[in-house]
Design a protein around this motif. Structure first.
Motif, PDB file in Angstrom:
ATOM      1  N   ASP A 137       0.911  -1.245   0.066  1.00 29.31           N
ATOM      2  CA  ASP A 137      -0.080   0.046   0.170  1.00 29.31           C
ATOM      3  C   ASP A 137       0.775   1.189  -0.027  1.00 29.31           C
ATOM      4  OD1 ASP A 137      -2.310  -1.680   0.117  1.00 29.31           O
ATOM      5  OD2 ASP A 137      -2.477  -1.530   2.268  1.00 29.31           O
ATOM      6  N   VAL A 138       2.097   1.325   0.800  1.00 36.12           N
ATOM      7  CA  VAL A 138       2.692   2.083   0.900  1.00 36.12           C
ATOM      8  C   VAL A 138       3.239   2.484  -0.672  1.00 36.12           C
ATOM      9  CG1 VAL A 138       4.924   3.248   1.804  1.00 36.12           C
ATOM     10  CG2 VAL A 138       3.740   2.193   3.361  1.00 36.12           C
ATOM     11  N   ILE A 139       3.851   1.287  -1.189  1.00 35.48           N
ATOM     12  CA  ILE A 139       4.411   1.869  -2.481  1.00 35.48           C
ATOM     13  C   ILE A 139       3.316   2.320  -3.574  1.00 35.48           C
ATOM     14  CG2 ILE A 139       5.374   0.553  -4.435  1.00 35.48           C
ATOM     15  CD1 ILE A 139       6.702  -1.401  -2.531  1.00 35.48           C
ATOM     16  N   GLU A 140       2.087   1.683  -3.384  1.00 35.15           N
ATOM     17  CA  GLU A 140       1.288   2.017  -4.161  1.00 35.15           C
ATOM     18  C   GLU A 140       0.620   3.617  -4.038  1.00 35.15           C
ATOM     19  OE1 GLU A 140      -0.271   0.568  -7.218  1.00 35.15           O
ATOM     20  OE2 GLU A 140       0.746  -1.124  -7.075  1.00 35.15           O
ATOM     21  N   THR A 141       0.438   4.079  -2.928  1.00 31.61           N
ATOM     22  CA  THR A 141       0.110   5.296  -2.567  1.00 31.61           C
ATOM     23  C   THR A 141       1.008   6.261  -2.386  1.00 31.61           C
ATOM     24  OG1 THR A 141      -0.322   4.791  -0.222  1.00 31.61           O
ATOM     25  CG2 THR A 141      -2.071   4.064  -1.907  1.00 31.61           C
ATOM     26  N   THR A 166      10.690  -6.993  17.555  1.00 34.47           N
ATOM     27  CA  THR A 166      10.918  -8.007  16.931  1.00 34.47           C
ATOM     28  C   THR A 166       9.951  -8.687  16.018  1.00 34.47           C
ATOM     29  OG1 THR A 166      12.468  -8.677  18.846  1.00 34.47           O
ATOM     30  CG2 THR A 166      11.897 -10.475  17.415  1.00 34.47           C
ATOM     31  N   PRO A 167      10.110  -8.662  15.028  1.00 33.41           N
ATOM     32  CA  PRO A 167       8.984  -9.118  13.858  1.00 33.41           C
ATOM     33  C   PRO A 167       8.516 -10.605  13.953  1.00 33.41           C
ATOM     34  CG  PRO A 167      10.656  -7.759  12.670  1.00 33.41           C
ATOM     35  CD  PRO A 167      11.318  -8.239  13.947  1.00 33.41           C
ATOM     36  N   PRO A 168       7.361 -11.050  13.630  1.00 35.37           N
ATOM     37  CA  PRO A 168       7.040 -12.524  13.614  1.00 35.37           C
ATOM     38  C   PRO A 168       8.022 -13.213  12.558  1.00 35.37           C
ATOM     39  CG  PRO A 168       5.111 -10.932  13.604  1.00 35.37           C
ATOM     40  CD  PRO A 168       6.319 -10.288  13.224  1.00 35.37           C
ATOM     41  N   PRO A 169       7.959 -14.608  12.673  1.00 32.21           N
ATOM     42  CA  PRO A 169       8.973 -15.382  11.853  1.00 32.21           C
ATOM     43  C   PRO A 169       8.901 -15.273  10.272  1.00 32.21           C
ATOM     44  CG  PRO A 169       7.944 -16.575  13.797  1.00 32.21           C
ATOM     45  CD  PRO A 169       7.480 -15.354  13.732  1.00 32.21           C
ATOM     46  N   GLU A 170       7.553 -14.892   9.794  1.00 35.78           N
ATOM     47  CA  GLU A 170       7.488 -14.792   8.617  1.00 35.78           C
ATOM     48  C   GLU A 170       7.167 -13.401   7.949  1.00 35.78           C
ATOM     49  OE1 GLU A 170       4.387 -17.557  10.688  1.00 35.78           O
ATOM     50  OE2 GLU A 170       4.907 -15.480  10.744  1.00 35.78           O
ATOM     51  N   TYR A 171       7.538 -12.511   8.885  1.00 39.99           N
ATOM     52  CA  TYR A 171       7.706 -11.174   8.342  1.00 39.99           C
ATOM     53  C   TYR A 171       8.212 -10.802   7.223  1.00 39.99           C
ATOM     54  CZ  TYR A 171       8.248  -6.027   8.618  1.00 39.99           C
ATOM     55  OH  TYR A 171       8.176  -4.542   8.278  1.00 39.99           O
ATOM     56  N   PHE A 172       9.815 -11.160   7.251  1.00 43.91           N
ATOM     57  CA  PHE A 172      10.612 -10.483   6.127  1.00 43.91           C
ATOM     58  C   PHE A 172      10.609 -11.349   4.812  1.00 43.91           C
ATOM     59  CE2 PHE A 172      13.029  -8.621   9.578  1.00 43.91           C
ATOM     60  CZ  PHE A 172      12.920  -7.269   8.968  1.00 43.91           C
ATOM     61  N   LYS A 173       9.943 -12.696   4.806  1.00 42.33           N
ATOM     62  CA  LYS A 173       9.393 -13.196   3.508  1.00 42.33           C
ATOM     63  C   LYS A 173       8.476 -12.671   2.893  1.00 42.33           C
ATOM     64  CE  LYS A 173      11.402 -17.819   5.090  1.00 42.33           C
ATOM     65  NZ  LYS A 173      10.669 -19.363   5.347  1.00 42.33           N
ATOM     66  N   VAL A 174       7.399 -12.248   3.625  1.00 38.33           N
ATOM     67  CA  VAL A 174       6.543 -11.262   2.752  1.00 38.33           C
ATOM     68  C   VAL A 174       6.905  -9.964   2.129  1.00 38.33           C
ATOM     69  CG1 VAL A 174       4.319 -10.140   3.413  1.00 38.33           C
ATOM     70  CG2 VAL A 174       4.515 -12.501   4.424  1.00 38.33           C
ATOM     71  N   VAL A 175       7.766  -9.086   3.388  1.00 35.86           N
ATOM     72  CA  VAL A 175       8.369  -7.970   2.606  1.00 35.86           C
ATOM     73  C   VAL A 175       9.077  -8.396   1.411  1.00 35.86           C
ATOM     74  CG1 VAL A 175      10.090  -6.206   3.225  1.00 35.86           C
ATOM     75  CG2 VAL A 175       8.560  -6.945   4.993  1.00 35.86           C
ATOM     76  N   ARG A 176      10.097  -9.442   1.460  1.00 35.38           N
ATOM     77  CA  ARG A 176      11.034  -9.666   0.326  1.00 35.38           C
ATOM     78  C   ARG A 176       9.958 -10.002  -0.867  1.00 35.38           C
ATOM     79  NH1 ARG A 176      16.261 -10.100  -1.067  1.00 35.38           N
ATOM     80  NH2 ARG A 176      15.367  -8.680  -2.631  1.00 35.38           N
ATOM     81  N   ASP A 177       9.004 -10.673  -0.819  1.00 39.82           N
ATOM     82  CA  ASP A 177       8.057 -10.979  -1.879  1.00 39.82           C
ATOM     83  C   ASP A 177       7.683  -9.608  -2.586  1.00 39.82           C
ATOM     84  OD1 ASP A 177       8.623 -13.725  -1.848  1.00 39.82           O
ATOM     85  OD2 ASP A 177       6.780 -14.193  -0.816  1.00 39.82           O
ATOM     86  N   ILE A 178       7.134  -9.104  -1.675  1.00 42.27           N
ATOM     87  CA  ILE A 178       6.559  -7.444  -2.152  1.00 42.27           C
ATOM     88  C   ILE A 178       7.534  -6.669  -2.969  1.00 42.27           C
ATOM     89  CG2 ILE A 178       5.437  -5.334  -1.596  1.00 42.27           C
ATOM     90  CD1 ILE A 178       4.163  -6.877   0.873  1.00 42.27           C
ATOM     91  N   LEU A 179       8.480  -6.686  -2.357  1.00 39.91           N
ATOM     92  CA  LEU A 179       9.791  -5.811  -2.904  1.00 39.91           C
ATOM     93  C   LEU A 179      10.444  -6.452  -4.226  1.00 39.91           C
ATOM     94  CD1 LEU A 179      12.319  -5.283   0.177  1.00 39.91           C
ATOM     95  CD2 LEU A 179      10.588  -3.869  -0.884  1.00 39.91           C
ATOM     96  N   ASP A 180      10.266  -7.775  -4.379  1.00 35.50           N
ATOM     97  CA  ASP A 180      10.541  -8.344  -5.535  1.00 35.50           C
ATOM     98  C   ASP A 180       9.722  -8.108  -6.657  1.00 35.50           C
ATOM     99  OD1 ASP A 180      12.824  -9.506  -4.519  1.00 35.50           O
ATOM    100  OD2 ASP A 180      12.083 -11.621  -4.375  1.00 35.50           O
ATOM    101  N   GLU A 181       8.392  -7.905  -6.245  1.00 33.45           N
ATOM    102  CA  GLU A 181       7.007  -7.695  -7.403  1.00 33.45           C
ATOM    103  C   GLU A 181       7.609  -6.434  -7.930  1.00 33.45           C
ATOM    104  OE1 GLU A 181       2.384  -6.694  -6.969  1.00 33.45           O
ATOM    105  OE2 GLU A 181       3.462  -8.256  -5.422  1.00 33.45           O
ATOM    106  N   TYR A 182       8.072  -5.089  -7.005  1.00 31.70           N
ATOM    107  CA  TYR A 182       8.213  -3.892  -7.622  1.00 31.70           C
ATOM    108  C   TYR A 182       9.681  -3.624  -7.954  1.00 31.70           C
ATOM    109  CZ  TYR A 182       3.553  -3.000  -5.999  1.00 31.70           C
ATOM    110  OH  TYR A 182       2.135  -3.026  -5.768  1.00 31.70           O
ATOM    111  N   GLY A 183      10.544  -4.632  -8.010  1.00 36.79           N
ATOM    112  CA  GLY A 183      11.924  -4.364  -8.318  1.00 36.79           C
ATOM    113  C   GLY A 183      12.926  -3.590  -7.275  1.00 36.79           C
ATOM    114  N   LYS A 202       6.257   4.475  -7.441  1.00 37.28           N
ATOM    115  CA  LYS A 202       6.662   2.972  -7.467  1.00 37.28           C
ATOM    116  C   LYS A 202       7.721   2.721  -8.207  1.00 37.28           C
ATOM    117  CE  LYS A 202       1.644   2.303  -8.735  1.00 37.28           C
ATOM    118  NZ  LYS A 202       0.705   1.657  -9.554  1.00 37.28           N
ATOM    119  N   GLN A 203       8.820   3.893  -8.217  1.00 33.53           N
ATOM    120  CA  GLN A 203      10.458   3.790  -8.447  1.00 33.53           C
ATOM    121  C   GLN A 203      10.897   3.539  -7.437  1.00 33.53           C
ATOM    122  OE1 GLN A 203      10.540   3.306 -11.990  1.00 33.53           O
ATOM    123  NE2 GLN A 203       8.394   3.425 -11.776  1.00 33.53           N
TER     124      GLN A 203
END
Length: 437
Positions: free
Chosen positions: A199-203, A225-242, A207-208
């Motif tokens: 949402d932050v990237i989109e709004t 301290t983030p939950p165990p899955e946190y950075f995997k979700v973050v990584r996937d979103i970043l990869d989507e936007y390059g 998007k660059q």
């Protein structure tokens, strides 16, 4: 140096007021003058011993004045102290090779600087060079430095002094489960804080985005301290936007969390990693390390006059050797779990402890009053009373109400038992004085 040569705390404070810029502050209403340190202990001008539970904010991971590190540093000072990177010397390339070995995944090539601030500044530049983009995302309670850009990308208002921050920076919510920005609870939240990055990237951006920068555990933010899955979700979103992922390991690196680098606890490899503090075990050094693909875009001439100098590089090599040979990472995992269990047991007996969090020997206990209201005054009182009993701990968090435990990684379970017993006694006193018992 004899006792008679120490000018004492009052005289030091007078000189600070006269000769230092006033932003340089200190802990305690009644501070001591520290004059010596060894292993896990400090000693003041009167000879009193203090168990160090803060390590200069995650710096002295191998302990104070470790003989193997100090001997190698002294030997290097006597033989070759400085060259700059325009001349060839061996320690800088040996340390770079060692970092390629111990960092996760395919991180390989390093640039050496003098501090975590410089490391983050360099990493942000590298991300811009690689992606061709110029916007950044950071987390709301992150801390990344004191230059114009790194202060601008710091979300923690306590450290944002610059009245005119840089533009092109957007902030995403923290993975602060105790004070969830959405009023949800993990795991039913479906990691909404991580998914909000889209949402932050989109709004909030064009998007660059060049990169998102984050600490695996937000130190000054309150040991968030983030939950165990946190950075995997973050990584996937970043990869989507390059966009790249920059992980700031300035406080969390070199064994502190029970892994050589904290991000390994989340099973994610960043594109760029920054480090400093514990790498030199007290000798100033910082670095940013990247994958070969990312690093190789930085081809225009670059240098750091003192970055990676022979003395600092030698300190880094010696520190890594000690961490490995003395199994300090493993000790941080084992003793840290014992410590966290002790703090959680204290939380069951003391209503002032609202939350206990962290990994390894990077732990926090958030002190609160009714309805999770932060208790900064009580936090200061705890620090003062612990200091008077010979134990030094830290504090952090947006409201400065989180007790921070970031000791040298050489502490043992007996030390932990001493700290827990003393803290139990101090919390009883503070709760009684504050009417929270």
């Amino acid at each position: 140096m004899g006792e008679k040569n120490y000018i004492g705390p009052d005289a030091i404070i007078d000189k600070k007021k006269e000769y230092l810029i006033p932003c340089v502050y200190h802990f305690y209403k009644n501070p001591m003058q520290l004059v010596r340190a060894k292993g896990k202990y400090f000693y003041d001008q009167a000879g009193k011993e203090y168990l160090d539970l803060f390590a200069g904010v995650s710096v002295m991971n191998a302990g104070h004045c470790h003989p193997e590190i100090t001997d190698r540093v002294c030997e290097q000072v006597k033989t070759l102290q400085h060259t700059c990177t325009i001349y060839l010397n061996q320690p800088i390339v040996d340390l770079a090779e060692k970092l390629a070995e111990v960092t996760p995944g395919n991180l390989k090539k390093s640039f050496f600087v003098n501090s975590g601030t410089e490391a983050n500044e360099g990493a942000l530049l590298l991300a811009k060079l690689y992606t061709g983009n110029s916007e950044y995302i950071a987390l709301k309670q992150g801390l990344h430095g004191r230059t114009h850009l790194t202060m601008s990308i710091t979300g923690l208002s306590f450290w944002r002094t610059d009245p005119n921050p840089a533009g092109g920076i957007s902030f995403a919510p923290d993975a602060y489960c105790y004070r969830c920005p959405y009023g949800l609870e993990y795991p039913g939240c479906d990691l909404k804080c991580a998914r909000a990055i889209r949402d932050v990237i989109e709004t909030s951006t064009s998007k660059q985005v060049a990169a998102l920068i984050a600490e695996p555990i937000q130190g000054n933010g309150g040991i968030i301290t983030p939950p165990p899955e946190y950075f995997k979700v973050v990584r996937d979103i970043l990869d989507e936007y390059g966009a790249l992922l920059i992980i700031d390991e300035v406080q969390t690196g070199f064994g502190r969390t029970g892994k050589m680098f904290a991000i390994e606890n989340w099973g994610v490899t960043p594109d760029i990693m920054t480090m400093a503090k514990a790498l030199g075990n007290g000798v100033p050094i910082g670095a940013f390390t990247a994958t070969e693909e990312v690093a190789d875009v930085y081809t225009r001439p670059g240098a750091s006059t003192l970055g990676g100098n022979p003395v600092s590089a030698t300190a880094g090599l010696a520190t890594l050797k000690v961490i490995e040979e003395e199994k300090l990472t493993e000790n941080a995992a084992e003793v840290g779990l014992y410590f966290k269990n002790g703090l959680e047991n204290l939380a069951k007996r003391h209503r002032i402890i609202g939350d206990v969090r962290g990994l390894g020997l990077m732990l926090g206990a958030e002190l609160v009053k009714e309805n999770k209201e932060p208790a900064p005054d009580e936090t200061d009182l705890v620090l003062e009373k612990m200091k008077d009993r010979g134990i030094l701990i830290g504090k952090n968090g947006p409201s400065r109400n989180v007790l921070a435990f970031q000791p040298p990684l050489i502490i043992n379970k007996k030390d932990v038992e001493q700290v827990i017993a003393t803290l139990d006694e101090v919390l009883n006193e503070v709760e009684k004085e504050a009417g929270l018992d």
